[in-house]
Every structure is written in C-alpha cells, then in structure tokens.
Write a protein that holds these residues in place. Structure first.
Motif, short mmCIF file in Angstrom:
data_model
loop_
_atom_site.label_atom_id
_atom_site.label_comp_id
_atom_site.label_asym_id
_atom_site.label_seq_id
_atom_site.Cartn_x
_atom_site.Cartn_y
_atom_site.Cartn_z
N GLY A 151 20.62 -7.57 12.22
CA GLY A 151 20.24 -7.04 10.91
C GLY A 151 19.64 -5.66 11.04
N GLU A 152 18.63 -5.40 10.21
CA GLU A 152 18.01 -4.08 10.21
C GLU A 152 16.58 -4.16 9.68
N GLU B 244 10.34 -18.46 12.67
CA GLU B 244 10.51 -17.30 13.56
C GLU B 244 11.11 -16.12 12.80
N LEU B 245 12.07 -16.39 11.92
CA LEU B 245 12.65 -15.33 11.10
C LEU B 245 11.60 -14.72 10.17
N ILE B 246 10.75 -15.55 9.60
CA ILE B 246 9.66 -15.06 8.75
C ILE B 246 8.69 -14.22 9.57
N PHE B 247 8.35 -14.69 10.77
CA PHE B 247 7.46 -13.94 11.65
C PHE B 247 8.02 -12.55 11.97
N LEU B 248 9.31 -12.48 12.24
CA LEU B 248 9.94 -11.19 12.55
C LEU B 248 9.94 -10.26 11.35
N PHE B 249 10.05 -10.82 10.15
CA PHE B 249 9.94 -9.97 8.96
C PHE B 249 8.49 -9.50 8.79
N ARG C 114 21.29 -10.50 8.81
CA ARG C 114 22.51 -10.78 8.07
C ARG C 114 23.41 -11.78 8.79
N THR C 115 23.53 -11.66 10.12
CA THR C 115 24.41 -12.56 10.86
C THR C 115 23.66 -13.22 12.01
N PHE C 116 24.14 -14.39 12.38
CA PHE C 116 23.50 -15.17 13.43
C PHE C 116 24.57 -15.73 14.35
N THR C 117 24.31 -15.69 15.64
CA THR C 117 25.18 -16.29 16.64
C THR C 117 24.36 -17.27 17.44
N LEU C 118 24.70 -18.55 17.36
CA LEU C 118 23.97 -19.57 18.11
C LEU C 118 24.65 -19.76 19.46
N GLU C 119 23.89 -19.56 20.52
CA GLU C 119 24.41 -19.68 21.88
C GLU C 119 24.16 -21.05 22.47
N VAL C 120 23.00 -21.63 22.15
CA VAL C 120 22.64 -22.98 22.59
C VAL C 120 22.05 -23.71 21.40
N ILE C 121 22.55 -24.91 21.15
CA ILE C 121 21.98 -25.74 20.09
C ILE C 121 22.01 -27.18 20.56
N GLN D 291 23.25 -6.39 1.25
CA GLN D 291 22.38 -5.22 1.32
C GLN D 291 21.93 -4.91 2.75
N VAL D 292 22.16 -5.85 3.67
CA VAL D 292 21.65 -5.71 5.04
C VAL D 292 22.75 -5.20 5.96
N ARG D 293 22.48 -4.09 6.61
CA ARG D 293 23.39 -3.55 7.62
C ARG D 293 23.03 -4.15 8.98
N VAL D 294 23.96 -4.12 9.89
CA VAL D 294 23.69 -4.60 11.25
C VAL D 294 23.45 -3.39 12.14
N THR D 295 22.15 -3.13 12.41
CA THR D 295 21.80 -2.00 13.26
C THR D 295 20.90 -2.41 14.42
#
Length: 102
Positions: A63-64, A32-37, A45-52, A6-10
C-alpha cells in the motif's frame, strides 16, 4: 477506512501474527494493520499470504502512506472487538464476522 481504489502500491510490509485459534488469529492480523496505520500512517490495498495455519499467518501487505489530499478517510478504526467475532465455513469458503470500534 479508505476505498481500495484510492490506495496506490508504493510500499510493502511483512506481517507475521499468531493466535490460539482462527478467530484470535484474524483479530491479531487486523490489529496489526490498525497498528501500522496508527504508527506509520500506512494504508494497504493488496495482501499476499505466504504461510497460513490454524495459529499463524505470515504475509505481505502492499500500500502507501496516508495522504489527506488524496485519501477520503471515512473514519479511523480504534480496535477490533471480540464481541460476536466468528469465522464459519460455507460452501464457497469461509465467512468472518468482525465488529470494529471506531
């Protein structure tokens, strides 16, 4: 909270969190994801990890903004709990156990 299809990437948000071990790091990321909501009504919808590492995760979430007309919100998540939180390594990779307060 919402089915991923249901989530578009915008929109994109850079996210960087730290923790003192892998479990606290995972909890920080999810909080952090909850805070942003809660503050910007963002669904991802998608996540890219650059440093872990053991104590830091930095990446991008795509997402959107939540739209009550299009998104079927099952329930809002208030917080990630520490109760029984765990990360274990398996033959296939890692497995996490997290309980959410809804």
């Amino acid at each position: 909270m919402v089915a991923p299809e249901q989530v578009r990437v915008t929109t994109t948000r850079q996210i960087s969190v730290e923790g003192h071990d892998p479990v606290s790091l995972l909890i920080s990321w999810l909080n952090e994801l909850i805070f942003l909501f809660d503050t910007e009504y963002l669904l991802f919808r998608t996540f890219t990890l650059e440093v872990i590492s053991e104590t830091q995760v930095r990446g991008r979430a795509d997402g959107e903004v939540y739209d009550r007309q299009r998104h079927d919100l099952s329930s809002a998540i208030k917080a990630v709990t520490w109760h029984e939180a765990a990360i274990t390594q398996t033959a296939e990779g890692y497995q996490a156990r997290i309980i959410f307060d809804i």
